[in-house]
Design a protein around this motif. Structure first.
Motif, PDB file in Angstrom:
ATOM      1  N   THR A   1      -5.277  -0.377  -4.157  1.00  0.00           N
ATOM      2  CA  THR A   1      -4.682  -1.218  -4.848  1.00  0.00           C
ATOM      3  C   THR A   1      -4.186  -2.540  -4.249  1.00  0.00           C
ATOM      4  OG1 THR A   1      -3.936   0.548  -6.580  1.00  0.00           O
ATOM      5  CG2 THR A   1      -2.875  -1.351  -6.708  1.00  0.00           C
TER       6      THR A   1
ATOM      7  N   HIS B   1       0.735  -1.074  -0.033  1.00  0.00           N
ATOM      8  CA  HIS B   1      -0.119   0.159   0.020  1.00  0.00           C
ATOM      9  C   HIS B   1       0.747   1.260   0.144  1.00  0.00           C
ATOM     10  CE1 HIS B   1       0.834  -0.458   4.441  1.00  0.00           C
ATOM     11  NE2 HIS B   1       0.506   0.727   4.359  1.00  0.00           N
ATOM     12  N   ARG B   2       2.399   1.099   0.390  1.00  0.00           N
ATOM     13  CA  ARG B   2       2.852   2.341   0.536  1.00  0.00           C
ATOM     14  C   ARG B   2       3.608   2.243  -0.981  1.00  0.00           C
ATOM     15  NH1 ARG B   2       1.430   5.660   4.020  1.00  0.00           N
ATOM     16  NH2 ARG B   2       1.486   4.755   6.180  1.00  0.00           N
TER      17      ARG B   2
ATOM     18  N   ASP C   1      -0.922   1.875  -3.600  1.00  0.00           N
ATOM     19  CA  ASP C   1      -1.814   2.744  -2.583  1.00  0.00           C
ATOM     20  C   ASP C   1      -2.763   1.901  -1.898  1.00  0.00           C
ATOM     21  OD1 ASP C   1      -4.627   2.551  -4.344  1.00  0.00           O
ATOM     22  OD2 ASP C   1      -3.234   3.223  -5.824  1.00  0.00           O
ATOM     23  N   GLU C   2      -3.560   2.174  -1.091  1.00  0.00           N
ATOM     24  CA  GLU C   2      -4.300   1.429  -0.256  1.00  0.00           C
ATOM     25  C   GLU C   2      -5.403   0.565  -1.104  1.00  0.00           C
ATOM     26  OE1 GLU C   2      -5.935   2.686   3.523  1.00  0.00           O
ATOM     27  OE2 GLU C   2      -4.438   4.263   3.734  1.00  0.00           O
TER      28      GLU C   2
END
Length: 328
Positions: free
Chosen positions: A119, A112-113, A116-117
């Motif tokens: 995805t 997520h980093r 993104d969250e």
């Protein structure tokens, strides 16, 4: 009755396991190709997490079980990918801000980093679904395929890994972000009481142990294991899963981030119920050593069934020592 002790050459066993791991890495790369209907961003996130450097512990256990039962390693490919995909999905979701909120995994930014969250959530979902697709479509024997699907579904479902994760969150003294509706009666004392230990064992039997046990079961099924052999490998897997989680608790408390590739001291920050929080470091190490001996006993009880001079048996026996000594 004299206890059987397996004498193994550690360098030989490590070389054998390295070969398995290299094979699995190669299989993962070859399988991680998705058709044009899979959005490229989703495919990239799936590959980013799936192909990140890792121990490949679960597919390795499946390979050991397969070879212990006399099966050919060529059969392991779809199972190896399915198990690693399932494990990877669980890590992606564990790392999310609403769960353990981690920035680092396997020495790299978490999914997520890096993306993104949203995805990351979808990449985890897709990896789980893909795992079942592989088991149901890439195993030639349909009866074995159906059994493998059933075993994996039960291992990671509401009474397995996910159920264990839920209880792990509930037992974290309300410190997990975004989880507000806790039952105050579940707040645990930090004293090493029987009730706390029983809950901890139940959490980790599902959260960590279920997929480890499942990996051995599926490998054994592919290898045509008898009922006796399957039962023995289940006991071995149950103990190995417990030992692996105890080791994780110790590494979080006293391990080094550079070796682990992830942040340490998280359990204490989140107020989690762990073996270390219950018993302290020294007693936890003693417990781990005791379970290591039980793992060896589980194999020793049926040493006459397996080829004890074979690399697979020696590697399975070595795992009892590995879980005590590992630093990552």
């Amino acid at each position: 009755m004299t206890r059987f002790i397996c004498a193994y050459n550690e360098d030989e066993v490590k070389s054998y396991l390295s070969t398995i791991r290299a094979d699995i890495d190669s299989i993962l790369v070859s399988y991680a190709q998705f058709d044009n209907d899979c959005p490229e961003r989703l495919a990239s996130a799936m590959r980013y997490s799936l192909l990140a450097p890792g121990k490949r512990f679960r597919p390795t256990l499946a390979t050991l079980a397969l070879e212990l039962c006399g099966g050919s390693r060529e059969k392991i490919a779809p199972v190896a990918v399915a198990l690693e995909a399932t494990h990877t999905y669980s890590l992606i979701h564990d790392d999310l801000p609403c769960m353990d909120d981690d920035d680092l995994r396997r020495g790299r930014p978490t999914c997520h980093r890096q993306f993104d969250e949203a995805t990351a959530v979808l990449a985890g979902d897709a990896l789980q679904a893909w795992a079942f697709d592989l088991l149901s479509s890439r195993i030639e024997d349909e009866a074995i395929a159906a059994r493998c699907v059933k075993e994996l579904a039960r291992a990671i479902g509401p009474s397995g890994m996910v159920g264990g994760q839920m209880d792990d969150i509930i037992s974290s003294n309300g410190s997990c972000p975004h989880v507000a509706c806790f039952d105050s009666d579940r707040t645990l004392d930090t004293d090493p009481t029987a009730s706390s230990y029983d809950l901890l064992a139940k959490i980790h039997r599902r959260k960590t142990g279920a997929l480890i046990l499942c990996s051995l079961k599926i490998g054994a099924l592919l290898g045509g294991a008898s009922t006796t052999v399957l039962s023995t490998l289940c006991e071995y897997g149950r103990l190995l899963g417990q030992a692996f989680q105890i080791g994780d608790d110790l590494l979080d408390a006293v391990g080094e981030q550079a070796n682990l590739g992830k942040r340490v001291q998280k359990d204490n920050e989140h107020g989690k119920l762990t073996y270390v929080s219950l018993f302290g470091v020294d007693k936890t190490r003693a417990l781990l050593a005791s379970i290591s001996e039980q793992i060896k006993d589980a194999l020793s009880d049926v040493a006459q069934v397996f080829d004890v001079q074979g690399c697979a048996f020696k590697a399975a026996y070595y795992m009892a020592d590995y879980v005590v000594r590992r630093d990552r």
